[in-house]
Design an enzyme around this catalytic site. Structure first.
Site, PDB file in Angstrom:
ATOM      1  N   HIS A 268     -17.219  -8.614  11.675  1.00 37.40           N
ATOM      2  CA  HIS A 268     -16.737  -7.637  12.523  1.00 37.40           C
ATOM      3  C   HIS A 268     -17.036  -8.104  13.643  1.00 37.40           C
ATOM      4  CE1 HIS A 268     -15.601  -3.734  14.551  1.00 37.40           C
ATOM      5  NE2 HIS A 268     -16.885  -3.151  14.076  1.00 37.40           N
ATOM      6  N   HIS A 307      -6.879  -9.002   9.559  1.00 40.01           N
ATOM      7  CA  HIS A 307      -7.554  -7.717   9.946  1.00 40.01           C
ATOM      8  C   HIS A 307      -6.873  -6.457   9.051  1.00 40.01           C
ATOM      9  CE1 HIS A 307      -8.010  -4.123  12.680  1.00 40.01           C
ATOM     10  NE2 HIS A 307      -8.790  -5.202  13.666  1.00 40.01           N
ATOM     11  N   ASP A 363     -10.746 -11.550  17.911  1.00 38.23           N
ATOM     12  CA  ASP A 363     -11.913 -12.593  18.154  1.00 38.23           C
ATOM     13  C   ASP A 363     -11.711 -13.916  17.935  1.00 38.23           C
ATOM     14  OD1 ASP A 363     -13.381 -10.135  16.152  1.00 38.23           O
ATOM     15  OD2 ASP A 363     -14.079 -10.513  18.083  1.00 38.23           O
TER      16      ASP A 363
HETATM   17  C1  SDX Z   1     -12.795  -6.996  14.163  1.00 39.05           C
HETATM   18  O1  SDX Z   1     -11.370  -2.691  12.165  1.00 39.05           O
HETATM   19  C2  SDX Z   1     -11.191  -3.248  13.361  1.00 39.05           C
HETATM   20  O2  SDX Z   1     -10.566  -2.639  14.097  1.00 39.05           O
HETATM   21  C3  SDX Z   1     -11.990  -4.266  13.888  1.00 39.05           C
HETATM   22  C4  SDX Z   1     -11.921  -4.937  15.397  1.00 39.05           C
HETATM   23  C5  SDX Z   1     -12.198  -3.756  16.307  1.00 39.05           C
HETATM   24  O3  SDX Z   1     -11.709  -3.805  17.282  1.00 39.05           O
HETATM   25  O4  SDX Z   1     -13.085  -3.264  16.001  1.00 39.05           O
HETATM   26  O5  SDX Z   1     -10.384  -4.958  15.364  1.00 39.05           O
HETATM   27  C6  SDX Z   1     -12.653  -6.255  15.577  1.00 39.05           C
HETATM   28  O6  SDX Z   1     -13.752  -6.820  13.602  1.00 39.05           O
HETATM   29  C7  SDX Z   1     -11.738  -8.041  13.985  1.00 39.05           C
HETATM   30  C8  SDX Z   1     -11.711  -8.822  12.679  1.00 39.05           C
HETATM   31  C9  SDX Z   1     -12.856  -9.916  12.844  1.00 39.05           C
HETATM   32  N1  SDX Z   1     -13.319 -10.575  11.760  1.00 39.05           N
HETATM   33  C10 SDX Z   1     -12.721 -11.767  11.448  1.00 39.05           C
HETATM   34  O7  SDX Z   1     -12.028 -12.529  12.056  1.00 39.05           O
HETATM   35  C11 SDX Z   1     -13.375 -12.256  10.085  1.00 39.05           C
HETATM   36  C12 SDX Z   1     -12.420 -13.175   9.226  1.00 39.05           C
HETATM   37  N2  SDX Z   1     -11.695 -12.035   8.955  1.00 39.05           N
HETATM   38  C13 SDX Z   1     -11.762 -11.343   7.331  1.00 39.05           C
HETATM   39  O8  SDX Z   1     -12.871 -11.353   7.086  1.00 39.05           O
HETATM   40  C14 SDX Z   1     -10.711 -10.158   7.177  1.00 39.05           C
HETATM   41  O9  SDX Z   1      -9.667 -10.500   7.573  1.00 39.05           O
HETATM   42  C15 SDX Z   1     -11.123  -8.712   7.705  1.00 39.05           C
HETATM   43  C16 SDX Z   1     -12.918  -8.386   7.354  1.00 39.05           C
HETATM   44  C17 SDX Z   1     -11.024  -8.635   9.030  1.00 39.05           C
HETATM   45  C18 SDX Z   1     -10.326  -7.868   7.017  1.00 39.05           C
HETATM   46  O10 SDX Z   1     -10.532  -7.977   5.649  1.00 39.05           O
HETATM   47  P1  SDX Z   1      -9.726  -6.991   4.529  1.00 39.05           P
HETATM   48  O11 SDX Z   1      -8.818  -6.048   5.296  1.00 39.05           O
HETATM   49  O12 SDX Z   1     -10.794  -6.361   3.668  1.00 39.05           O
HETATM   50  O13 SDX Z   1      -8.927  -8.053   3.920  1.00 39.05           O
HETATM   51  P2  SDX Z   1      -9.309  -8.835   2.437  1.00 39.05           P
HETATM   52  O14 SDX Z   1     -10.987  -9.381   2.747  1.00 39.05           O
HETATM   53  O15 SDX Z   1      -9.344  -7.605   1.316  1.00 39.05           O
HETATM   54  O16 SDX Z   1      -8.336  -9.848   2.427  1.00 39.05           O
HETATM   55  C19 SDX Z   1      -7.086  -9.900   1.903  1.00 39.05           C
HETATM   56  C20 SDX Z   1      -6.894 -11.302   1.461  1.00 39.05           C
HETATM   57  C21 SDX Z   1      -7.956 -11.803   0.404  1.00 39.05           C
HETATM   58  O17 SDX Z   1      -7.372 -12.694  -0.373  1.00 39.05           O
HETATM   59  P3  SDX Z   1      -6.972 -12.456  -1.834  1.00 39.05           P
HETATM   60  O18 SDX Z   1      -8.152 -11.793  -2.305  1.00 39.05           O
HETATM   61  O19 SDX Z   1      -5.879 -11.493  -1.744  1.00 39.05           O
HETATM   62  O20 SDX Z   1      -6.696 -13.727  -2.544  1.00 39.05           O
HETATM   63  O21 SDX Z   1      -6.581 -12.221   2.382  1.00 39.05           O
HETATM   64  C22 SDX Z   1      -7.722 -13.095   2.479  1.00 39.05           C
HETATM   65  C23 SDX Z   1      -8.818 -12.525   1.448  1.00 39.05           C
HETATM   66  O22 SDX Z   1      -9.619 -13.563   0.845  1.00 39.05           O
HETATM   67  N3  SDX Z   1      -8.129 -13.202   3.692  1.00 39.05           N
HETATM   68  C24 SDX Z   1      -8.814 -14.326   4.367  1.00 39.05           C
HETATM   69  C25 SDX Z   1      -9.137 -13.997   5.705  1.00 39.05           C
HETATM   70  N4  SDX Z   1      -9.173 -12.678   5.767  1.00 39.05           N
HETATM   71  C26 SDX Z   1      -8.626 -12.236   4.652  1.00 39.05           C
HETATM   72  N5  SDX Z   1      -8.699 -15.554   3.872  1.00 39.05           N
HETATM   73  C27 SDX Z   1      -9.218 -16.438   4.699  1.00 39.05           C
HETATM   74  N6  SDX Z   1      -9.423 -16.372   5.985  1.00 39.05           N
HETATM   75  C28 SDX Z   1      -9.638 -15.151   6.434  1.00 39.05           C
HETATM   76  N7  SDX Z   1     -10.159 -14.698   7.801  1.00 39.05           N
END
Ligand code: SDX
Length: 436
Positions: A268, A307, A363
């Site tokens: 997050h 996201h 981010d």
């Molecule tokens: C913020 O919610 C908000 O609005 C948050 C925010 C706010 O203003 O409050 O916008 C701020 O928190 C932004 C997000 C910052 N976090 C990151 O950058 C961390 C990296 N991102 C991820 O961890 C992920 O994308 C999330 C946590 C942001 C979202 O995760 P989800 O929606 O639960 O998606 P998921 O984990 O189920 O991913 C779906 C697929 C998976 O692959 P498969 O299982 O289908 O093979 O996408 C992949 C994940 O492995 N994936 C990534 C990835 N993010 C998702 N693979 C590599 N790198 C990534 N960053």
């Protein structure tokens, strides 16, 4: 015109049910009527991490993840970032309308004259270890503020609530600056009421021996825009925490401490710090392909990408990326920028990311700007928490005013052990931990 409803047949009983659809949703409680007999509790909806659950009705922030749209109270983020300032946006988010001149003058006066904290705050700030993470300090300090304002427990009173909102918006930068100065072993710099909200924050962070700190206008404006972009984001993890903690009717300081704690996580608000550590670990543009390979094999995450809601470019990332150039003109170009640009270039054309709709989020570039402005990575999530304070408070206030809301207490699906009797310790089988 077909009815806005579902007709559901429970194949366990053959019974059919008509479930109304309102605002694109059904009420989960309408599922409870589906029972297999008088002893059946009724049907539940199972939704880990609430990926498809609306926990509330809100009128604060609208996001359209597919179209990359973000609006505060109906105003597009692009227009607010271009034409407004943080305190005006905070007023909009908290009150629902842009302020008149008189309303803005009063709001700015109130916030400006509540930036100080009790001198005792310094004592427990000093108690932290020299290398304490700023978010750990901020989380503790926000909760500690509740002990200075016991009247805040009366969150049902509008006047009391307004005063705590002003105090939190005003004092969050002070607490953040105190945490930063503590980490450097520097004396605390006090607020300067002649400066803007962001100018005063820069003053409390960076003032040294000059009689009066003069903020750099470009950096002051850059912080205004960054704070506007981070002000609210509907039901994200930390806002959900604030609403849930606040639903027990605890004071807003403790509710927001829950939000700070949630925001600290690397998935997050801690992601901007994780992005910089990732870029530093990659080290050069030449190493980007190898890193991308690691990510695609599941061994690493591309921090700052992806996201839960945006399945398109995060509109905030677009604005931040554009603003980076202006900041780098008055600071020093960030050597990690070429690595970030190469990562983005490759990821936006690689099917692994495109198929998962993984685009840069808020981010990905913000940390590069913060680093160029001289902030240590530990301060990055703190720089997220400060502006998000107005969003958390608006959401907390909306929850407290919502007649449908009550203490948050979800159900569960219990799949654990059935009833069994206690066994004395000498008679338990080592392997199974049960009676021999
Ligand atoms: C913020 O919610 C908000 O609005 C948050 C925010 C706010 O203003 O409050 O916008 C701020 O928190 C932004 C997000 C910052 N976090 C990151 O950058 C961390 C990296 N991102 C991820 O961890 C992920 O994308 C999330 C946590 C942001 C979202 O995760 P989800 O929606 O639960 O998606 P998921 O984990 O189920 O991913 C779906 C697929 C998976 O692959 P498969 O299982 O289908 O093979 O996408 C992949 C994940 O492995 N994936 C990534 C990835 N993010 C998702 N693979 C590599 N790198 C990534 N960053």
């Amino acid at each position: 015109m077909t009815a806005s409803s579902l007709t559901v047949t429970d194949n366990r009983t053959g019974k059919s049910y008509e479930i109304p659809i309102t605002n694109g949703a059904i009420r989960a409680m309408d599922l409870r009527q589906m029972r297999t007999g008088p002893e059946d509790f009724g049907l539940l909806a199972y939704d880990p991490a609430f990926t498809n659950t609306a926990s509330c009705i809100s009128r604060i922030t609208e996001i359209d993840g597919d179209r990359g749209i973000l609006r505060y109270r109906g105003y597009p983020i692009e227009e607010l970032a271009e034409r407004s300032n943080y305190l005006e946006v905070a007023y909009l988010i908290l009150n629902g309308e842009l302020p008149t001149i008189a309303q803005m003058d009063e709001w700015v006066y109130e916030v400006t004259h509540h930036t100080w904290v009790h001198e005792n705050v310094k004592k427990f700030m000093d108690g932290f270890h020299h290398d304490a993470h700023a978010m750990g300090m901020l989380c503790s300090a926000v909760a500690a503020l509740s002990t200075f304002y016991p009247e805040a427990k009366n969150g049902g009173d509008p006047g009391t609530r307004k005063l705590q909102i002003v105090r939190l918006v005003a004092k969050m930068p002070t607490l953040a600056a105190f945490a930063y100065r503590h980490s450097l072993g520097m004396p605390y710099a006090y607020p300067d009421n002649d400066l803007s909200y962001t100018g005063n924050f820069l003053n409390m962070l960076f003032k040294t021996t000059e009689v009066k700190y003069q903020p750099n206008a470009t950096l002051e404006r850059a912080l205004e825009v960054l704070f506007i972009l981070h002000a609210d984001h509907e039901q994200n993890c930390s806002t959900n925490a604030v609403r849930s903690v606040g639903s027990s009717q605890v004071d807003p300081y403790c509710a927001l401490a829950g939000g700070v704690a949630a925001l600290y996580g690397p998935l997050h608000g801690g992601a901007n710090e994780a992005v910089l550590r990732m870029l530093a670990e990659i080290g050069s543009k030449d190493h980007v392909p190898a890193f991308i390979k690691e990510v695609k094999s599941g061994k690493d995450k591309l921090m700052g990408f992806g996201h839960r809601v945006y399945k398109n470019y995060d509109p905030r990332a677009t604005i931040i990326k554009r603003m980076a150039d202006e900041v780098f003109e008055v600071t020093r170009p960030n050597p990690l920028l070429p690595i970030a640009l190469e990562l983005e270039r490759i990821a936006l054309q690689d099917d692994y990311f495109v198929s998962r709709k993984l685009y840069p989020n808020v981010d990905f570039y913000s940390g590069l700007i913060y680093q160029a402005m001289g902030f240590p990575v530990e301060m990055f999530p703190v720089l997220f928490a400060i502006p998000r304070t107005s969003g958390w408070l608006a959401q907390w206030q909306e929850m407290r005013n919502d007649p449908e809301q009550k203490i948050a207490r979800p159900r569960q699906l219990y799949l654990g052990a059935g009833k069994r009797s206690y066994v004395e310790i000498g008679k338990r089988d080592e392997e199974s931990g049960t009676d021999g």
